[in-house]
Design a protein around this motif. Structure first.
Motif, PDB file in Angstrom:
ATOM      1  N   TRP A   1       0.831  -1.201   0.000  1.00 45.03           N
ATOM      2  CA  TRP A   1       0.000   0.000   0.000  1.00 45.03           C
ATOM      3  C   TRP A   1       0.865   1.250   0.000  1.00 45.03           C
ATOM      4  O   TRP A   1       0.492   2.279  -0.567  1.00 45.03           O
ATOM      5  CB  TRP A   1      -0.979  -0.005   1.169  1.00 45.03           C
ATOM      6  N   GLN A   2       2.053   1.142   0.623  1.00 46.22           N
ATOM      7  CA  GLN A   2       2.964   2.288   0.612  1.00 46.22           C
ATOM      8  C   GLN A   2       3.450   2.588  -0.815  1.00 46.22           C
ATOM      9  O   GLN A   2       3.613   3.752  -1.195  1.00 46.22           O
ATOM     10  CB  GLN A   2       4.171   2.025   1.521  1.00 46.22           C
ATOM     11  N   ASP A   3       3.681   1.532  -1.608  1.00 42.51           N
ATOM     12  CA  ASP A   3       4.098   1.721  -2.999  1.00 42.51           C
ATOM     13  C   ASP A   3       3.026   2.473  -3.789  1.00 42.51           C
ATOM     14  O   ASP A   3       3.338   3.317  -4.637  1.00 42.51           O
ATOM     15  CB  ASP A   3       4.362   0.374  -3.682  1.00 42.51           C
ATOM     16  N   TYR A   4       1.764   2.162  -3.498  1.00 45.43           N
ATOM     17  CA  TYR A   4       0.676   2.844  -4.193  1.00 45.43           C
ATOM     18  C   TYR A   4       0.655   4.325  -3.836  1.00 45.43           C
ATOM     19  O   TYR A   4       0.485   5.185  -4.703  1.00 45.43           O
ATOM     20  CB  TYR A   4      -0.667   2.204  -3.850  1.00 45.43           C
TER      21      TYR A   4
ATOM     22  N   ILE B   1      -6.576   4.720   0.732  1.00 50.69           N
ATOM     23  CA  ILE B   1      -5.573   3.745   1.170  1.00 50.69           C
ATOM     24  C   ILE B   1      -4.945   4.180   2.492  1.00 50.69           C
ATOM     25  O   ILE B   1      -4.705   3.358   3.394  1.00 50.69           O
ATOM     26  CB  ILE B   1      -4.485   3.566   0.094  1.00 50.69           C
ATOM     27  N   VAL B   2      -4.674   5.478   2.622  1.00 48.14           N
ATOM     28  CA  VAL B   2      -4.131   5.999   3.881  1.00 48.14           C
ATOM     29  C   VAL B   2      -5.123   5.749   5.013  1.00 48.14           C
ATOM     30  O   VAL B   2      -4.751   5.284   6.102  1.00 48.14           O
ATOM     31  CB  VAL B   2      -3.818   7.508   3.766  1.00 48.14           C
ATOM     32  N   ASN B   3      -6.398   6.048   4.777  1.00 45.82           N
ATOM     33  CA  ASN B   3      -7.425   5.845   5.803  1.00 45.82           C
ATOM     34  C   ASN B   3      -7.521   4.388   6.233  1.00 45.82           C
ATOM     35  O   ASN B   3      -7.726   4.074   7.412  1.00 45.82           O
ATOM     36  CB  ASN B   3      -8.782   6.321   5.294  1.00 45.82           C
ATOM     37  N   GLU B   4      -7.373   3.483   5.278  1.00 42.52           N
ATOM     38  CA  GLU B   4      -7.544   2.059   5.567  1.00 42.52           C
ATOM     39  C   GLU B   4      -6.335   1.441   6.266  1.00 42.52           C
ATOM     40  O   GLU B   4      -6.468   0.398   6.920  1.00 42.52           O
ATOM     41  CB  GLU B   4      -7.807   1.282   4.277  1.00 42.52           C
ATOM     42  N   ASN B   5      -5.171   2.070   6.148  1.00 42.01           N
ATOM     43  CA  ASN B   5      -3.957   1.413   6.625  1.00 42.01           C
ATOM     44  C   ASN B   5      -3.224   2.153   7.743  1.00 42.01           C
ATOM     45  O   ASN B   5      -2.131   1.738   8.145  1.00 42.01           O
ATOM     46  CB  ASN B   5      -2.996   1.206   5.451  1.00 42.01           C
ATOM     47  N   THR B   6      -3.796   3.226   8.241  1.00 40.68           N
ATOM     48  CA  THR B   6      -3.177   3.933   9.367  1.00 40.68           C
ATOM     49  C   THR B   6      -4.148   3.969  10.542  1.00 40.68           C
ATOM     50  O   THR B   6      -5.366   3.911  10.357  1.00 40.68           O
ATOM     51  CB  THR B   6      -2.782   5.373   8.976  1.00 40.68           C
TER      52      THR B   6
ATOM     53  N   TRP C   1       1.553   9.755   5.989  1.00 42.63           N
ATOM     54  CA  TRP C   1       1.262   9.165   4.690  1.00 42.63           C
ATOM     55  C   TRP C   1       0.364  10.050   3.836  1.00 42.63           C
ATOM     56  O   TRP C   1       0.406   9.983   2.602  1.00 42.63           O
ATOM     57  CB  TRP C   1       0.686   7.760   4.874  1.00 42.63           C
ATOM     58  N   ALA C   2      -0.408  10.911   4.446  1.00 43.01           N
ATOM     59  CA  ALA C   2      -1.179  11.889   3.666  1.00 43.01           C
ATOM     60  C   ALA C   2      -0.225  12.887   3.003  1.00 43.01           C
ATOM     61  O   ALA C   2      -0.440  13.289   1.845  1.00 43.01           O
ATOM     62  CB  ALA C   2      -2.185  12.605   4.550  1.00 43.01           C
ATOM     63  N   TYR C   3       0.831  13.275   3.739  1.00 43.30           N
ATOM     64  CA  TYR C   3       1.845  14.137   3.137  1.00 43.30           C
ATOM     65  C   TYR C   3       2.510  13.428   1.958  1.00 43.30           C
ATOM     66  O   TYR C   3       2.737  14.018   0.892  1.00 43.30           O
ATOM     67  CB  TYR C   3       2.910  14.529   4.161  1.00 43.30           C
ATOM     68  N   ALA C   4       2.832  12.152   2.128  1.00 42.90           N
ATOM     69  CA  ALA C   4       3.440  11.393   1.034  1.00 42.90           C
ATOM     70  C   ALA C   4       2.497  11.317  -0.164  1.00 42.90           C
ATOM     71  O   ALA C   4       2.921  11.408  -1.321  1.00 42.90           O
ATOM     72  CB  ALA C   4       3.806   9.986   1.516  1.00 42.90           C
ATOM     73  N   ALA C   5       1.197  11.167   0.116  1.00 47.01           N
ATOM     74  CA  ALA C   5       0.210  11.070  -0.962  1.00 47.01           C
ATOM     75  C   ALA C   5       0.146  12.359  -1.771  1.00 47.01           C
ATOM     76  O   ALA C   5       0.185  12.346  -3.009  1.00 47.01           O
ATOM     77  CB  ALA C   5      -1.165  10.737  -0.391  1.00 47.01           C
ATOM     78  N   VAL C   6       0.061  13.498  -1.094  1.00 47.97           N
ATOM     79  CA  VAL C   6      -0.074  14.769  -1.813  1.00 47.97           C
ATOM     80  C   VAL C   6       1.225  15.142  -2.530  1.00 47.97           C
ATOM     81  O   VAL C   6       1.202  15.818  -3.568  1.00 47.97           O
ATOM     82  CB  VAL C   6      -0.533  15.901  -0.866  1.00 47.97           C
TER      83      VAL C   6
END
Length: 328
Positions: A139-142, A185-190, A199-204
């Motif tokens: 999920w981190q790769d995504y 994905i962040v919501n489901e895995n944190t 991970w939200a920072y990583a996403a944006v």
């Protein structure tokens, strides 16, 4: 506090939350100034609203609050003008979903990851997204996979807060933008607030978009910011702190930028320059046009090439070098 379920994010409301939010969201990281209007649709308000002028806070707040609005809330005349001038046509959410699904089918190696397509709509799948170990993708790769929406307008492919064509607000669980998918994905895995923010920072940091017209750039940035806040609230049932909104805005302003998508420069920044040529007998002024424009070479424009940030190295790089290679 952010207003609830409002597709039109009012600049006056942002000003009430924290003035620095609006200051950040109006910034052009390439020039160090503010983004420009890059359209004459607002020139009826005065000379400070013409194409080449910067968008300043005082021009869009207080009694001027509300002049920047989503396409669906613009007049039919203005919509038609923008279609003729910049070929601005917004895509309905169900088409955005189909195209984003194709990207995810390639990434996951199978169909129907986030939703099931139906005629002109979709049904969100409720089960947690599975990342099989045999595929060697986590999920981190995504989250860290990069996505770009070109000529993004109000960013309907990035975040589907509302349908850009109908104006219908879309609830968080049903959103289909590629940033929405990352945040799901962040919501489901944190579990903790700290992990979610990380991970939200990583996403944006891994979603990008650009557009010519300044109002679109601002609206797209606002939509990303509100998307983050709305996903956070859906996860924790509480509001995101203002200091965190400011932190996310500082990332968004780098990743959603104003650019001529053909030349890779600030809109209308190419120009004809006057060169003085003189000797003992005479002094001549020679007009030297932009080489990139005259020869169609996008690596030789004399306009201001747009820069973005490489979040892995924290280096600033020219977007044109991302396309053609090279760089300084």
């Amino acid at each position: 506090m952010l207003p609830e379920k409002n597709i039109d994010i009012k600049e006056n409301d942002l000003l009430k939350i924290d003035r620095s939010l609006l200051e950040i969201l109006l910034k052009d990281k390439t020039t160090g100034k503010n983004i420009i209007w890059a359209t004459d649709n607002y020139s009826k308000y005065g000379e400070l609203y013409t194409s080449e002028k910067e968008i300043k806070i005082e021009l869009i707040t207080s009694r001027h609050g509300g002049i920047i609005k989503p396409r669906i809330e613009k007049s039919k005349t203005e919509q038609q003008q923008r279609i003729r001038q910049k070929a601005e046509v917004f895509t309905p959410s169900w088409i955005c979903n189909i195209q984003n699904n194709l990207v995810d089918e390639e990434w996951f190696g199978k169909k129907c990851i986030f939703n099931v397509e139906k005629k002109n709509e979709w049904a969100a799948l409720k089960d947690k997204i599975d990342f099989p170990e045999k595929e060697n993708k986590s999920w981190q790769d995504y989250i860290l996979s990069k996505r770009l929406e070109m000529s993004c307008g109000e960013a309907p492919y990035i975040t589907s807060r509302y349908d850009a064509v109908t104006g219908q607000y879309i609830e968080v669980p049903n959103r289909i933008g590629f940033f929405d998918r990352k945040l799901r994905i962040v919501n489901e895995n944190t579990k903790t607030h700290e992990d979610w923010l990380k991970w939200a920072y990583a996403a944006v940091q891994n979603v990008y978009g650009f557009d010519w017209q300044g109002d679109n750039v601002l609206i797209a940035r606002e939509n990303l910011l509100f998307t983050i806040a709305e996903h956070y609230e859906a996860k924790f049932n509480e509001k995101l702190e203002t200091q965190d909104l400011v932190g996310f805005a500082k990332v968004i302003v780098w990743n959603i930028w104003q650019m001529d998508g053909i030349k890779y420069v600030i809109p209308n920044s190419c120009c004809t320059k006057e060169i003085i040529d003189e000797d003992l007998f005479e002094r001549r002024i020679i007009a030297k046009p932009c080489v990139g424009c005259t020869k169609g070479d996008n690596r030789k424009h004399n306009g201001i090439y747009c820069i973005i940030k490489d979040w892995e190295t924290h280096r600033n790089i020219r977007f044109v070098d991302m396309v053609f290679g090279g760089g300084k």
